[in-house]
Design a protein around this motif. Sequence first.
Motif, PDB file in Angstrom:
ATOM      1  N   UNK A  57       0.796  -1.223   0.000  1.00 28.56           N
ATOM      2  CA  UNK A  57       0.000   0.000   0.000  1.00 28.56           C
ATOM      3  C   UNK A  57       0.836   1.284   0.000  1.00 28.56           C
ATOM      4  N   UNK A  58       1.988   1.271   0.650  1.00 29.37           N
ATOM      5  CA  UNK A  58       2.784   2.499   0.770  1.00 29.37           C
ATOM      6  C   UNK A  58       3.174   3.101  -0.581  1.00 29.37           C
ATOM      7  N   UNK A  59       3.572   2.305  -1.585  1.00 31.16           N
ATOM      8  CA  UNK A  59       3.899   2.922  -2.886  1.00 31.16           C
ATOM      9  C   UNK A  59       2.696   3.561  -3.559  1.00 31.16           C
ATOM     10  N   UNK A  60       1.487   3.222  -3.127  1.00 29.02           N
ATOM     11  CA  UNK A  60       0.268   3.756  -3.740  1.00 29.02           C
ATOM     12  C   UNK A  60      -0.381   4.840  -2.883  1.00 29.02           C
ATOM     13  N   UNK A  61       0.353   5.374  -1.909  1.00 26.88           N
ATOM     14  CA  UNK A  61      -0.275   6.248  -0.932  1.00 26.88           C
ATOM     15  C   UNK A  61      -0.871   7.503  -1.572  1.00 26.88           C
ATOM     16  N   UNK A  62      -0.240   8.056  -2.578  1.00 25.95           N
ATOM     17  CA  UNK A  62      -0.787   9.254  -3.235  1.00 25.95           C
ATOM     18  C   UNK A  62      -2.113   8.932  -3.920  1.00 25.95           C
ATOM     19  N   UNK A  63      -2.154   7.819  -4.632  1.00 24.77           N
ATOM     20  CA  UNK A  63      -3.383   7.384  -5.301  1.00 24.77           C
ATOM     21  C   UNK A  63      -4.488   7.107  -4.277  1.00 24.77           C
ATOM     22  N   UNK A  64      -4.149   6.410  -3.205  1.00 32.62           N
ATOM     23  CA  UNK A  64      -5.146   6.046  -2.194  1.00 32.62           C
ATOM     24  C   UNK A  64      -5.639   7.263  -1.424  1.00 32.62           C
ATOM     25  N   UNK A  65      -4.778   8.289  -1.320  1.00 29.54           N
ATOM     26  CA  UNK A  65      -5.199   9.515  -0.645  1.00 29.54           C
ATOM     27  C   UNK A  65      -6.347  10.172  -1.387  1.00 29.54           C
ATOM     28  N   UNK A  66      -6.282  10.163  -2.720  1.00 30.94           N
ATOM     29  CA  UNK A  66      -7.384  10.726  -3.509  1.00 30.94           C
ATOM     30  C   UNK A  66      -8.683   9.964  -3.238  1.00 30.94           C
ATOM     31  N   UNK A  67      -8.583   8.654  -3.083  1.00 31.74           N
ATOM     32  CA  UNK A  67      -9.768   7.846  -2.763  1.00 31.74           C
ATOM     33  C   UNK A  67     -10.331   8.264  -1.409  1.00 31.74           C
ATOM     34  N   UNK A  68      -9.447   8.443  -0.429  1.00 34.30           N
ATOM     35  CA  UNK A  68      -9.876   8.821   0.914  1.00 34.30           C
ATOM     36  C   UNK A  68     -10.489  10.215   0.935  1.00 34.30           C
ATOM     37  N   UNK A  69      -9.876  11.159   0.235  1.00 35.36           N
ATOM     38  CA  UNK A  69     -10.421  12.517   0.161  1.00 35.36           C
ATOM     39  C   UNK A  69     -11.827  12.483  -0.428  1.00 35.36           C
ATOM     40  N   UNK A  70     -12.005  11.710  -1.504  1.00 36.15           N
ATOM     41  CA  UNK A  70     -13.325  11.596  -2.111  1.00 36.15           C
ATOM     42  C   UNK A  70     -14.349  11.012  -1.155  1.00 36.15           C
ATOM     43  N   UNK A  71     -13.924  10.041  -0.358  1.00 40.15           N
ATOM     44  CA  UNK A  71     -14.827   9.420   0.617  1.00 40.15           C
ATOM     45  C   UNK A  71     -15.278  10.436   1.660  1.00 40.15           C
TER      46      UNK A  71
END
Length: 256
Positions: A16-30
């Motif tokens: 998950x750590x290498x994808x943290x920027x991508x996953x942050x966008x998911x979290x912001x949207x949530x």
Amino acid sequence: MSAETTDPGRKIAEMLLPRVSELTHVLVGRIQQNIEVYRSGGLVPEDDLYESCRTNLEFMFRHLAHEPMLDLEAPRRTGRRRADQRVPLALVQNAFRNSFECMWQMIVTAAADTESVSDSDLVAIAGEIWAFHDTFTSAMTNAFNETMALLMLRRDQERSALVEAVLQGGMGDAKTVHDAADLLALPYQGTFAVVAADSPGLAQHALPNVEPILRARDIGSAWRLTPDLHLGIVSMRSAAGMTGLVDVLRSLATSR
């Protein structure tokens, strides 16, 4: 096998750590989808929300990887920042709940993508994550409350100084008077009364809770405490309101 390959939490964190920027966008949207105050971008700008989410998400993934020397500065910083932005604590806590729910879904999805994390491993990770959720949220809440207490103290000091300036007649030009009226939440023009009550003891309130009690009666006021006096400026709709004001003050007064 090394500890790194047998630790299921670390295995998931490494995914998950290498994808943290991508996953942050998911979290912001949530968060924006579920909490209106974050969606509007007024109190919390979107870039601010993104940075906070990214920092907290990375922090939690590193905790999942059991990295040493992790402190709780990330949630504390979020708590202080949201207090400065005047976001209600309940909404910040709601955002944290959304964050942990979203992060858990990310962990479950990552676990499903690898055969090295069993269901029993996932149950153990869940217990660890939700236990740390309490520590993480408590750190944010404590920092939020500490910051709010400092902000309220500063506001009270500023209002007290303004009350003194008004009473001394040292407000200067009209703009300064307008600014003072706004800060004191009093009208610029109208009928006013000055209240002075002897303090029952050194720097003690002679009229306990007077401001909220008057506010409940639709009477605005601002107060200053000196070593021997409790002083106030009270806004009334007209001079006819004096009788009602005196009645309220008499019911509250602990001294002359």
